[in-house]
Design a protein around this motif. Structure first.
Motif, PDB file in Angstrom:
ATOM      1  N   UNK A 143      18.178 -46.150 -10.287  1.00 51.22           N
ATOM      2  CA  UNK A 143      18.157 -44.924 -11.087  1.00 51.22           C
ATOM      3  C   UNK A 143      16.898 -44.093 -10.865  1.00 51.22           C
ATOM      4  N   UNK A 144      15.911 -44.660 -10.146  1.00 55.20           N
ATOM      5  CA  UNK A 144      14.623 -43.991  -9.916  1.00 55.20           C
ATOM      6  C   UNK A 144      13.979 -43.592 -11.248  1.00 55.20           C
ATOM      7  N   UNK A 145      13.973 -44.540 -12.181  1.00 60.25           N
ATOM      8  CA  UNK A 145      13.359 -44.291 -13.479  1.00 60.25           C
ATOM      9  C   UNK A 145      12.241 -45.289 -13.729  1.00 60.25           C
ATOM     10  N   UNK A 146      11.302 -44.876 -14.594  1.00 67.13           N
ATOM     11  CA  UNK A 146      10.171 -45.723 -14.974  1.00 67.13           C
ATOM     12  C   UNK A 146      10.081 -45.733 -16.500  1.00 67.13           C
ATOM     13  N   UNK A 147       9.860 -46.929 -17.051  1.00 64.17           N
ATOM     14  CA  UNK A 147       9.698 -47.061 -18.490  1.00 64.17           C
ATOM     15  C   UNK A 147       8.448 -47.876 -18.779  1.00 64.17           C
ATOM     16  N   UNK A 148       7.725 -47.479 -19.799  1.00 66.46           N
ATOM     17  CA  UNK A 148       6.567 -48.222 -20.274  1.00 66.46           C
ATOM     18  C   UNK A 148       6.764 -48.497 -21.758  1.00 66.46           C
ATOM     19  N   UNK A 149       6.696 -49.766 -22.138  1.00 67.44           N
ATOM     20  CA  UNK A 149       6.954 -50.158 -23.528  1.00 67.44           C
ATOM     21  C   UNK A 149       8.298 -49.630 -24.012  1.00 67.44           C
ATOM     22  N   UNK A 150       9.279 -49.618 -23.103  1.00 67.97           N
ATOM     23  CA  UNK A 150      10.625 -49.182 -23.459  1.00 67.97           C
ATOM     24  C   UNK A 150      10.829 -47.684 -23.501  1.00 67.97           C
ATOM     25  N   UNK A 151       9.789 -46.914 -23.213  1.00 63.35           N
ATOM     26  CA  UNK A 151       9.898 -45.457 -23.259  1.00 63.35           C
ATOM     27  C   UNK A 151       9.905 -44.884 -21.836  1.00 63.35           C
ATOM     28  N   UNK A 152      10.777 -43.884 -21.620  1.00 61.28           N
ATOM     29  CA  UNK A 152      10.844 -43.243 -20.309  1.00 61.28           C
ATOM     30  C   UNK A 152       9.532 -42.534 -19.983  1.00 61.28           C
ATOM     31  N   UNK A 153       9.124 -42.644 -18.713  1.00 64.66           N
ATOM     32  CA  UNK A 153       7.920 -41.980 -18.229  1.00 64.66           C
ATOM     33  C   UNK A 153       8.325 -40.977 -17.149  1.00 64.66           C
ATOM     34  N   UNK A 154       7.837 -39.756 -17.251  1.00 62.73           N
ATOM     35  CA  UNK A 154       8.181 -38.716 -16.283  1.00 62.73           C
ATOM     36  C   UNK A 154       7.169 -38.716 -15.145  1.00 62.73           C
ATOM     37  N   UNK A 155       7.647 -38.986 -13.940  1.00 65.95           N
ATOM     38  CA  UNK A 155       6.818 -38.957 -12.743  1.00 65.95           C
ATOM     39  C   UNK A 155       7.385 -37.936 -11.765  1.00 65.95           C
ATOM     40  N   UNK A 156       6.517 -37.319 -10.989  1.00 66.16           N
ATOM     41  CA  UNK A 156       6.991 -36.476  -9.899  1.00 66.16           C
ATOM     42  C   UNK A 156       7.587 -37.381  -8.819  1.00 66.16           C
ATOM     43  N   UNK A 157       8.429 -36.839  -7.917  1.00 61.00           N
ATOM     44  CA  UNK A 157       8.979 -37.682  -6.845  1.00 61.00           C
ATOM     45  C   UNK A 157       7.903 -38.394  -6.036  1.00 61.00           C
ATOM     46  N   UNK A 158       6.804 -37.719  -5.728  1.00 60.28           N
ATOM     47  CA  UNK A 158       5.734 -38.341  -4.951  1.00 60.28           C
ATOM     48  C   UNK A 158       5.064 -39.459  -5.742  1.00 60.28           C
ATOM     49  N   UNK A 159       4.826 -39.210  -7.035  1.00 55.28           N
ATOM     50  CA  UNK A 159       4.228 -40.239  -7.884  1.00 55.28           C
ATOM     51  C   UNK A 159       5.143 -41.464  -7.975  1.00 55.28           C
ATOM     52  N   UNK A 160       6.446 -41.213  -8.128  1.00 49.57           N
ATOM     53  CA  UNK A 160       7.387 -42.331  -8.215  1.00 49.57           C
ATOM     54  C   UNK A 160       7.390 -43.137  -6.920  1.00 49.57           C
ATOM     55  N   UNK A 161       7.480 -42.467  -5.786  1.00 56.41           N
ATOM     56  CA  UNK A 161       7.531 -43.173  -4.506  1.00 56.41           C
ATOM     57  C   UNK A 161       6.265 -44.001  -4.276  1.00 56.41           C
ATOM     58  N   UNK A 162       5.125 -43.454  -4.662  1.00 58.17           N
ATOM     59  CA  UNK A 162       3.856 -44.165  -4.507  1.00 58.17           C
ATOM     60  C   UNK A 162       3.813 -45.381  -5.423  1.00 58.17           C
TER      61      UNK A 162
END
Length: 220
Positions: A143-162
């Motif tokens: 899904x290309x998603x990131x969660x911290x403590x169960x909460x969604x975190x918004x990352x740019x595509x470059x930040x996510x890939x890194x």
């Protein structure tokens, strides 16, 4: 934690690369891309690759020549992906050590299925973990998603890939030069990476000044 299997797509057609990346990543694979044989060889040297999708016709050295070169050093599965439906090319490709020859009129779903079939023949294909968990931090690769403590975190595509690269290779040190080459095509400097890392830390760390996920290794 199981490492995702990696497919290297070697093709100078960005549309083909993007399409294959979408389908392979959606099926849980990690995808690397190269638009020429020089970059492909560099990635093969620096990364663990489980399968190669290799275009036949490319500028400079073609896919057949690259296959011959790879086979002097590695038995990694090689699947030719070509616009030419020619028996001569198929015979040549398989004779050089290719493991499959796919015409580009095949659907992306068929290509993914044949990648899995080749990996099974090599004993490499198994169900892959598509969610990476590190305590408070969770990455869902499909899904290309990131969660911290169960909460969604918004990352740019470059930040996510890194972040994904670092998460898939825990405790591995990545030099600035290697990150610049991979994500910025070698353009930029250390400050470029430091800015992106700082932004990621602000989003995933409780205390960005005392990080537990991404740590600088000075002189490494």
């Amino acid at each position: 934690m199981n490492q995702l299997q990696t497919v290297l797509v070697v093709d100078d057609d960005e549309t083909i690369v993007g399409l294959m990346r979408d389908y392979l990543e959606n099926d849980g694979f990690r995808v690397l891309a190269a638009c020429d044989t020089k970059r492909a060889l560099r990635l093969l040297r620096d990364e663990q690759v489980h399968c190669i999708l290799l275009d036949v016709m490319m500028p400079g050295q073609n896919g057949f020549e690259l296959c011959r070169q790879i086979r002097t050093k590695s038995d990694v599965p090689i699947m030719f992906l070509s616009a030419r439906d020619d028996d001569v090319d198929k015979i040549r490709g398989l004779g050089l050590g290719g493991d499959d020859y796919i015409v580009k009129t095949a659907s992306p779903a068929e290509v993914v299925a044949r990648v899995k079939a080749v990996l099974r023949r090599f004993g490499l294909h198994s169900p892959r973990q598509t969610v990476l968990n590190y305590g408070r931090l969770e990455l869902d690769i499909s899904a290309r998603t990131v969660r911290v403590d169960g909460q969604d975190v918004s990352l740019t595509p470059k930040e996510y890939d890194l972040l994904r690269l670092l998460a898939e290779h825990p405790r591995q040190v990545f030099p600035y030069e290697r990150l610049l080459e991979r994500f910025w095509g070698g353009v930029g400097d250390k400050h470029t990476i430091r800015v992106h890392i700082a932004r990621i830390r602000e989003k995933i760390e409780r205390d960005p000044n005392d990080p537990m996920y991404i740590v600088n290794v000075w002189g490494g």
